[in-house]
Design an enzyme around this catalytic site. Sequence first.
Site, PDB file in Angstrom:
ATOM      1  N   LYS B  80      35.890  42.403  40.220  1.00 49.84           N
ATOM      2  CA  LYS B  80      34.652  43.192  40.236  1.00 49.84           C
ATOM      3  C   LYS B  80      34.861  44.496  39.474  1.00 49.84           C
ATOM      4  O   LYS B  80      35.950  45.077  39.524  1.00 49.84           O
ATOM      5  CB  LYS B  80      34.268  43.474  41.695  1.00 49.84           C
ATOM      6  CG  LYS B  80      32.898  44.116  41.882  1.00 49.84           C
ATOM      7  CD  LYS B  80      32.582  44.279  43.377  1.00 49.84           C
ATOM      8  CE  LYS B  80      31.225  44.934  43.610  1.00 49.84           C
ATOM      9  NZ  LYS B  80      30.901  45.054  45.042  1.00 49.84           N
ATOM     10  N   SER B 155      26.406  43.557  46.551  1.00 46.28           N
ATOM     11  CA  SER B 155      26.611  44.011  45.182  1.00 46.28           C
ATOM     12  C   SER B 155      27.622  43.188  44.394  1.00 46.28           C
ATOM     13  O   SER B 155      27.654  43.290  43.166  1.00 46.28           O
ATOM     14  CB  SER B 155      27.083  45.461  45.217  1.00 46.28           C
ATOM     15  OG  SER B 155      28.355  45.556  45.822  1.00 46.28           O
ATOM     16  N   SER B 179      28.576  43.386  50.892  1.00 44.00           N
ATOM     17  CA  SER B 179      28.562  43.120  49.455  1.00 44.00           C
ATOM     18  C   SER B 179      29.405  41.939  48.990  1.00 44.00           C
ATOM     19  O   SER B 179      29.317  41.535  47.838  1.00 44.00           O
ATOM     20  CB  SER B 179      28.989  44.363  48.681  1.00 44.00           C
ATOM     21  OG  SER B 179      27.894  45.228  48.546  1.00 44.00           O
TER      22      SER B 179
END
Lengths: 477, 494
Positions: B80, B155, B179
């Site tokens: 990420k 996210s 997330s």
Amino acid sequence: MRETEYETVIGLEVHVELATKSKIFCGCSTAFGAAPNTQVCPVCAGLPGALPVLNRRVVELAMAVGLAAHCHIGRVCRFDRKNYFYPDNPQNYQISQLYLPICRNGSLSIDTPAGEKQIRIHEIHMEEDAGKLIHDEWSDCSLVDYNRSGVPLIEIVSEPDLRNAEEVIAYLERLRLLIRYLGASDCRLQEGSMRADVNLSVREAGSRSLGTRTEMKNLNSFKAIAHAIEGERRRQIERLREGKSVVQETRRWDDNKEASFSMRSKEDAKDYRYFPDPDLPPVFIDEEWISRVRARLPEFQPEKQKRYQEQYGLSAEDSRILTESRRLAELFEETARLSGLPQKAANWLTGETGRLLKERGREADSLSFSPEHLAALIGLLESGRINRNTARLAFARMFDDDTDPLAYVTEHGLLTERDDSALEEAVRAALEENPGPAAQYREGKTKAFGFLMGQVMRKMDKKADPGHVRRLLEEML
Amino acid sequence: MKITDLTALELGRRIRGRELSVREALEAVLKQIHENETRIHAYITLADETALFARADRIQKAIDEGSLTGPLAGVPAAVKDNICTEGMATTCGSRILSGFVPPYQATAAARLEKAGVLLLGKTNMDEFAMGSTTETSWFGPTKNPWDESRVPGGSSGGSCAAVAAGEAFFALGSDTGGSIRQPASFCGVTGIKPTYGTVSRYGLIAYGSSLDQIGPVARDTADCAAVLDVIAGYDPKDSTSVRRSDPGSFTSCAASAAGLRIGIPDDYLGKGLDPEVKDAVLAAAESLQEQGAQVRFFSLGLVRYAIPAYYVIACAEASSNLARFDGVKYGFRAERYEGLHGMYKESRSQGFGSEVKRRILLGSFVLSSGYYDAYYLKALRVKAQIRKAFDEAFRSFDLVLGPAAPAAAPRLGESLSDPLRMYLGDIYTVAANLAGLPGLCLPCGKTKEGLPIGVQLMADRFQEAKLFGAARAYEQVRGTFPMPGGKKEKEAAR
């Protein structure tokens, strides 16, 4: 009509840079004077994702200062973030302590003309220093050096117990001496390793309530502090006498103009939005840790001064001078032990040492000669193997680069003549050549003795021990 | 079967068994990326391919020489974009970090590299991990591989979409309020948020520091366990990191549901939960019961306070964490400005998106003098109460089971218009962050429209092994969850 009398009320916030090898939250060096931004890492440059890790040495030094200032050490302390935007602060928040500082409720005693006075300490907390901004006027830009970013600081906050500049300076001197004794900092105002902000208000004499205070920053010397206090006191009293009120504000002292200027008032005082730093867990301080730090505390100046008078029979003044630096005190105690002559050691370390320190512009903490050498010098002098002039020469060399006095006097042929026959011959010759003064002396004119001494010394090329010459001359007269 | 359909552990096994080379694995995943990426947009930055192949050869050599023997050696994976990677741009999905190339490696990424993992690139995310759809990214949204008109969740939407689309064998995500778990649920993949302190946060660009945790996203539970084994562990560079002895043993957690006491909070099944999701989640519970688990409903309480407490705490920390992005040192600086404050204002106004600004404002407000006690301190008290409620629950249960999100993936653009509704979507996930608990989400079915549904399992702190055991038991009965077939599968479903 009689004018109202005013009393000045002062509290101090003193920042001290701690002399740890590495910074408070990372492993970067704290050494002063490196090329800009060479002592930085992701943590102290505030790079995203970097995290602080507490340097436990900082906690121990803060604790030591707290214990020396009779503070209560909190069993749990915590770091908080103080949020404000400024480019010298790479994270735009400073890691400090607001809610749970490490030390609280201490006191220091100072000497005043009215006797000893206790100045209460509200708290001592740990925090990180900011970087340094350099404004380059030539190219019209600002540069930032993060070498100082993350250098550990403690802030010592006093209660408003001080009443004038003399007390403030006495308090700062006491604090500085204590911290230097701990080796926690060199506390230099000029270099910024000690910074004092003065909170000052005035009130009608006898009043119990406090007036509106101002905070004065940028005070880089005791002289500036004294002038700023006097100036601010007068300014506030003048305003009150004119029927105006004092505005709560932060003022900046300008040393060149000998005046202060408003930086910001309470209205635009910042809201720092303090909150506990989630990256740093609380620090738990147990009794055992406190005991360990306490056990390592040195004997401080007041106790030492008292002990010198009692143990060595030194005067109060000599004891005071010797204990004004821990280094000097250590030199004294060691030299006294090695030579067995404490008063002689004290004489050298107060008189000649003081003179040379002043001449060389150095501080006692920087003294680098060894007590062994000073003891040897005292031995040489007291045994008559060198005379006082030679001793001074040898001392100066030793003072500068720890030259061994015996090696020095031997190398330069400065040892006194120990050959008694040569000396006896010189005395006999001096008496024969100067029958007049010899006769005068015998008639009781002691003045003539000095002249005869001089004659003998000249014959001996000044290498004779004056005590020895005196005894011999008296004998033969 | 395509190489990219393999799990990370199966791929690792075949590489070690000389059935496949690291190069072949890399070629296969790059082909998949080239085919899908223009539509899916799972990545913000892709690693240089020449460098990747060079690294693949080095890893192959180390495997051949026997110096690299771990189960993930040679496996290509994604990270990420809020996890710092040395020499590779790290943006947090924000314009304000444009051009920022970290000079250091996050601990989690460094541990993967040491294990011989190939880092393919950095995955898309909601800007600074603030959002539930990956639509607040400065680089544009990621599409859900199951239905490209839908969001992948967020996210960590890029990480979950990359795994679902075969563009990575696994990925690292981060979870502050759900997330990892919510996008895993939307994308039909498995993700775990470990106990707070298990994976070092060093190098993770902070959103809400007291809640953030890095965790794996993968095809199944065994892969997640294997990745967690590599990335978990005490790190002296993170003061909130915890010393625990079990990292390294998660891979060997056997499937086991027998005797497990599983609690389902009534509070998680009430109003607002899509009936299709509810049915799938309860069916998963039933499956575990059939394998010998005791399942009971209970009341957790406090659930309605979790969302406000979470947003107050996360935003407060974010308002301070994001202060460093000011245009002075790195990243974006506005072109035109006047004076220092002008530079701050212009750079931050242009550099941050509206969701980030909303949360900075909210966080600054709750910390400001006069409001600190009423909001921030109160939220901390709620956090402590929620932790207590879970402590209480875990006296009676080994696991707590529930949904990960109220519904399957919404359509692109649907959520941003109503931020409050979007915030309420975090209802089932934020509690684990507030209480510091581990939470695992794995696929348990599909909606009539063919969208994946996830079930969430939570355990007490440091009880990841129980999560892995139960999840693997469930998977044995469920079978391999399919990879999305994109439009084709949708058509077939009709």
